[in-house]
Enzyme design. Structure first.
Site: not given
Length: 787
Positions: A488, A402
């Site tokens: 997320y 990420d």
């Protein structure tokens, strides 16, 4: 001014100034006002700002200022730089353009003399990733720019020294970030292929793709990473989904695989289709199967995505008393921490630390001290890895890093009273965006919270009539940020406890990245909707903890609990037993750099100690690494999608010598290089000694996400969390609670008494608006009350 704790209502006023109702005021009226939520609060202890302090030094880790970013941007674009740059909004694949600019971490070897020996503040540098599609051999090259501020002394040089891969700061073009330019270049091929089979897709799932900007398109596409193995080629494994806010939860059983190697989009090509768990290499193969009636959706994906919307569900009913405001953490006594906002410096109950920010790593902590003694030089998140599994090409091949998606820039505005308690201190974050600076308001919150359990307590006495209870109140300061990276929402908490321990917590919420449901493939996750399977995956969050326990000379002490057969001295204590088994502690120092896992049954304690400092009892002073909830590593250690580019995620812990050229466990462009990483974490372990040296401990938090129906609509923070604690281990001579006045001694007996050491619950003025109906009209009653 942040939102008030209570909604403003046009009703009459009752002023509450303490925690006991005054004589002459009907408690029932006040209680009814509470119960009906008919009040508005102006708690002074909530709106009151924390006190300010002055940092002992200017922050040497500070992010780029808007002025510095603009100057760096202009310098890079000057003809004299020789970079031949095009503005990103006008750039094509074959152009050179800046991807992003950020601050370069300052070398520790330069910072410590500044902090501890009065040296000048070290020079500041920027870093920039530039996509160089205009070169004969296109690549992505990282540069360092400095010293700052920009002057005649400022240079632009290749940034190679922080990477151990074969090409330093250079990444092959095919492995670089898949930005808008690369996505736009692949869209004509995708549109051409999918338009040609629109009759098939319409028949299968009532959807078609004619291009990203074509109004006839009614399905969405997504592709994950990696998109290359070693940079020699590039590909996209594309999954199609229904459009809408819950698109992550509505996958379709249709996958397109394309080759997109190089900068000439006319050479991009189809690799094949996957549907019904079968591979079709050409359009002709797919159409032949369709005409033969061999293609069909076993389950139709629901076109109504309301089931995946996170709004209030009226059909689920209403729980009793849910109309009341839920309990809240309130700093009733006023804020007990101080800060220097300009230098991002905080002091709290013996703790002090600096904050910094990176567009990729988010918030970082430096020079963490307790009671004036340095514990950690740096504490920072290094990577958030997610690896999926499944029997279709998208899930089987997906590994996310990420930081690749600039996790720090996705730390967004926090909701007061829900993301953070009412009255929290909120700070903005900012980062370069081309030649300007982007500001994310209220993206960091700082607040003190009670722990909802005592720090320590004991009841003495041996009867119900006599004895004493001693209780010390527990509290901690939390620094929090939440990054929403795609589907997320990662919540990062750093909790500074008043006993000198430091807890790191990460939680995950948001949407699952789901898969299409195949009844025979339950080993990859359960069915969670009509045509949706919850995709099994791992979340691994890697952190860096650069310990400096009373200096840079530290060792990692390992205390192992071992079961041994105990022989007795003569004469024997227990002659009838002979030898018997009991545990004993075997202590040694770790000798060399290594990756390792927690001992089975947690039968080992790991302590970073100062080998040259002891407490009053002669014990080495140190900080213990205490595993908390869900301390895991990647399940797969040999996957081709995370082979060498994710080595940092494959053990619970690792210890290395600190080096300025090893500031990061990972590279932000590593995810597309599983076979030929730009940063190979395994190369950090080259046999160096870690005894009496400057140590870095790398640790992993995370969770094996065993997906479930309760992940719909959103994964719950309740159990999707992981934690670790760094706790004093003989660092002091006694527990760090003896100097706390928030304690009580309650004696029982004939002369019962309570001792509170002078700390009382402070007065908090609150304005209430009470509704009173008289003759069909509201009547004002203004009462100075105390509750």
């Amino acid at each position: 001014m942040h939102l008030s704790i209570f909604a403003c209502l046009a009703w009459s006023t009752v002023v509450i100034t303490s925690l006991v109702p005054p004589l002459g005021y009907d408690r029932r009226v006040l209680r009814a006002a509470f119960d009906r939520r008919e009040f508005v609060g102006t708690l002074s202890c909530l709106t009151e700002a924390a006190n300010t302090t002055t940092a002992p030094k200017r922050n040497p880790w500070a992010p780029l200022t808007p002025k510095e970013n603009l100057a760096v941007w202009n310098l890079l674009h000057e003809a004299a730089s020789g970079l031949n740059l095009t503005h990103p909004t006008e750039a094509k694949l074959t152009d050179n353009y800046v991807f992003w600019v950020d601050v370069l971490p300052t070398n520790k070897s330069a910072v410590l003399p500044y902090l501890d020996k009065g040296a000048a503040i070290p020079a500041k540098y920027a870093r920039a990733i530039i996509f160089q599609g205009g070169k004969a051999k296109p690549d992505s090259q990282e540069y360092m720019i400095g010293p700052l501020p920009v002057s005649a002394k400022t240079t632009v040089e290749k940034l190679d020294y922080i990477y151990n891969g074969p090409s330093g700061g250079s990444v092959p073009y095919n492995a670089r970030y898949f930005d808008a330019q690369r996505s736009d270049a692949t869209d004509p091929l995708i549109a051409s292929i999918m338009s040609n089979i629109s009759d098939i897709t319409q028949a299968l799932f009532q959807g078609a793709y004619f291009g990203s900007r074509d109004l006839r398109t009614n399905i969405a596409l997504t592709s994950g990473t990696p998109e290359s193995f070693d940079g020699t080629g590039a590909f996209r494994n594309i999954m199609f989904r229904l459009r809408g806010s819950a698109t992550y939860m509505t996958p379709l059983d249709f996958y397109l695989l394309i080759d997109c190697t190089g900068t000439d989009a006319s050479l991009y090509s189809l690799k094949g289709f996957v549907t019904n768990e079968k591979f079709f290499p050409t359009v002709s193969d797919l159409r032949r199967a369709f005409k033969a009636g061999e293609l069909a959706m076993e389950f139709n994906q629901t076109l109504d995505g309301d089931w995946a919307s996170p709004d209030y569900k009226l059909e689920m009913g209403l729980r009793d008393l849910e109309t009341h405001l839920a309990p809240s953490t309130l700093e009733l006594g006023g804020k007990r921490y101080k800060f220097d906002k300009d230098n991002q410096y905080v002091e709290y109950m013996g703790w002090s630390f600096y904050l910094s920010f990176s567009r990729t790593l988010g918030i970082m902590f430096y020079d963490i001290k307790f009671k004036g003694e340095r514990i950690l030089y740096e504490l920072s998140m290094q990577e958030a890895t997610a690896q999926y599994t499944g029997n279709q090409p998208k899930a089987a091949s997906t590994v996310y890093h990420d930081t690749h998606y600039e996790l720090g820039t996705e730390m967004g505005t926090l909701v007061e009273g829900f993301d953070c308690p009412w009255g929290s201190t909120f700070w903005n974050i900012s980062y370069p965006s081309y030649n300007t600076t982007q500001v994310n308001p209220n993206s960091i919150c700082i607040f003190e919270t009670e722990l909802n359990f005592p720090l320590s307590r004991h009841r003495t006495g041996f009867s119900n009539d006599y004895g004493s209870s001693y209780v010390v109140k527990g509290a901690a300061l939390i620094v929090r940020a939440i990054a929403t990276v795609g589907n997320y929402d990662y919540m990062f908490d750093y909790s500074f406890h008043i006993d000198g321990s430091l807890e790191v917590i990460v939680r995950a919420s948001g949407y699952l990245q789901a898969s299409y449901y195949y009844p025979a493939q339950g080993k990859y996750g359960p069915r969670i909707q009509q045509a949706t399977q919850g995709s099994l995956h791992d979340h691994i969050i890697t952190y860096k903890a650069d310990f400096d326990i009373l200096g840079t000379s530290n060792s990692l002490q390992v205390s192992e609990l071992k079961a041994v057969n105990q022989s007795q001295p003569l004469p024997s204590w227990f002659p009838e037993l002979g030898t018997f088994e009991q545990m004993e502690m075997h202590i040694h120092n770790m000798k060399k750099e290594k990756q390792f896992n927690y001992a089975p049954n947690n039968q080992a304690m790991y302590v970073v100690v100062s080998p040259n400092a002891t407490n009053v009892w002669g014990e080495l002073r140190g900080y213990r690494i205490v595993p908390g909830h869900s301390n895991i590593h990647l399940s797969t250690l040999h996957s081709p999608w995370s082979l060498r580019n994710s080595e940092f995620a494959k053990s619970h812990l690792a210890v290395t010598r600190q080096h300025d050229n090893e500031p990061f466990a990972n590279s932000v462009q590593n995810v597309n290089l599983p076979l030929r990483p730009q940063q190979d974490f395994s190369k950090f372990f080259d046999g160096e000694s870690v005894e009496d040296e400057d140590l870095v401990v790398w640790f992993n938090l995370g969770m094996h996400h065993f997906t479930r129906s309760e992940d719909v609509p959103l994964t719950l923070y309740t159990e999707a969390y992981s934690s670790i604690v760094f706790a004093p281990q003989n660092f002091f001579d006694r527990a760090q609670d003896g100097d706390l006045l928030n304690r009580v001694q309650v004696d029982k007996g004939v002369d019962s008494m309570s001792k509170t050491y002078g700390v009382q619950l402070d007065t908090c003025p609150v304005v209430f608006k009470e509704r009173t109906e008289l003759s069909g009209e509201d009547s004002d009653i203004s009462t100075g009350a105390e509750v």
